[in-house]
Design an enzyme around this catalytic site. Sequence first.
Site, PDB file in Angstrom:
ATOM      1  N   ARG A 171       3.974  -7.267 -21.204  1.00 44.68           N
ATOM      2  CA  ARG A 171       2.856  -6.392 -21.089  1.00 44.68           C
ATOM      3  C   ARG A 171       3.250  -4.942 -20.759  1.00 44.68           C
ATOM      4  O   ARG A 171       2.556  -4.063 -19.948  1.00 44.68           O
ATOM      5  CB  ARG A 171       2.091  -7.038 -19.903  1.00 44.68           C
ATOM      6  CG  ARG A 171       1.583  -8.237 -20.130  1.00 44.68           C
ATOM      7  CD  ARG A 171       0.315  -8.421 -21.108  1.00 44.68           C
ATOM      8  NE  ARG A 171       0.030  -9.971 -21.566  1.00 44.68           N
ATOM      9  CZ  ARG A 171       0.867 -10.233 -22.467  1.00 44.68           C
ATOM     10  NH1 ARG A 171       1.587 -10.300 -23.202  1.00 44.68           N
ATOM     11  NH2 ARG A 171       0.081 -11.820 -22.599  1.00 44.68           N
ATOM     12  N   SER A 222      -7.661 -10.645 -18.284  1.00 45.38           N
ATOM     13  CA  SER A 222      -6.770 -11.447 -17.159  1.00 45.38           C
ATOM     14  C   SER A 222      -6.466 -10.144 -16.204  1.00 45.38           C
ATOM     15  O   SER A 222      -5.959  -9.263 -16.534  1.00 45.38           O
ATOM     16  CB  SER A 222      -5.339 -11.717 -17.933  1.00 45.38           C
ATOM     17  OG  SER A 222      -5.718 -12.860 -18.416  1.00 45.38           O
ATOM     18  N   GLU A 292      -2.692  -6.342 -14.228  1.00 47.91           N
ATOM     19  CA  GLU A 292      -2.620  -5.969 -15.565  1.00 47.91           C
ATOM     20  C   GLU A 292      -3.632  -4.743 -15.828  1.00 47.91           C
ATOM     21  O   GLU A 292      -3.436  -4.082 -16.896  1.00 47.91           O
ATOM     22  CB  GLU A 292      -2.818  -7.116 -16.276  1.00 47.91           C
ATOM     23  CG  GLU A 292      -2.540  -7.163 -17.763  1.00 47.91           C
ATOM     24  CD  GLU A 292      -2.478  -8.290 -18.666  1.00 47.91           C
ATOM     25  OE1 GLU A 292      -3.188  -8.425 -19.570  1.00 47.91           O
ATOM     26  OE2 GLU A 292      -2.230  -9.433 -18.059  1.00 47.91           O
TER      27      GLU A 292
END
Length: 298
Positions: A171, A222, A292
């Site tokens: 990520r 998420s 995130e």
Amino acid sequence: MNIETANFLSSHGDLRVDARFKDITTIRIGGKIDYLVSPYDVERLLLILRYLREKDIPFKILGKGSNLLCGEADYEGCVIRLDHINEYSFDKDSVTVGAGASVVRLSKLLALQGLSGFEFASGIPGTIGGLIYMNAGAYKSSASEIVKRVLVLDGERQFWMDKSELDFAYRSSIFQKHPEWIILGGEFSIREGDRDEILKLMADRLKRRQETQPLDKPSAGSCFRNPEGDFAWRLIDGVGMRGYQFNGIKVSEKHPNFIVNMGSATANDFLITSNLIQSKVKEVYGVDLRREVECFNC
């Protein structure tokens, strides 16, 4: 609103002067925006950026707003969406795509032509630019596995960066360390596959997402990155936060790594809840959960 600025922006792109972040983010939270513009092409984007810099007007590049939390305070600047920079072209084993193209739409387009490579991304509700920026992924695959190179804008200079230069990690990418760079597009590896098998795989995964994720509620996707060797949802569940509600925000009962807007949520509700999750997980498991979701103007 400044009439001169509005006239300039509207001559080079689609302009809205009454937009709110809650209208253009998937979690449906956020305040007013002075200017929301979608440049007609890269040349018009360059003109708009030059104008904004000359006038000292802050700006934010935004995709589909699927990984973004924005505050309720008015944003006295310009949000730029690259919706019109969405062209694509095929070569023998690659597809080159503009940063504003929809990941879901491109995945479906490739599948219908029997081209494989984007199956993992068929449920990611963002743009190609966002896919690259976040090194987004699903089903143990990520953008870094198919990216060949990326077209970048730095000031007035456009240049290609090879995959080896992009510092991809979980990520993460080099672009998160260089906010002054703008992703204009990318070239991705694809290969021939069985059209029916690809479509079936994508349909099966959509069904699974519908069964396991709260797709019927506004969210930013998420909330936390998975810590190494574990899953964020398991830790959140383990500290009893599944189903927790604070004002208009709720930790999804279906998937506790999704924090959903029940209709009246604020950015502060989200931050208080996510901070509480981080605190509890740290206390019980000794794990620092990393958010995130990007926070902007919060």
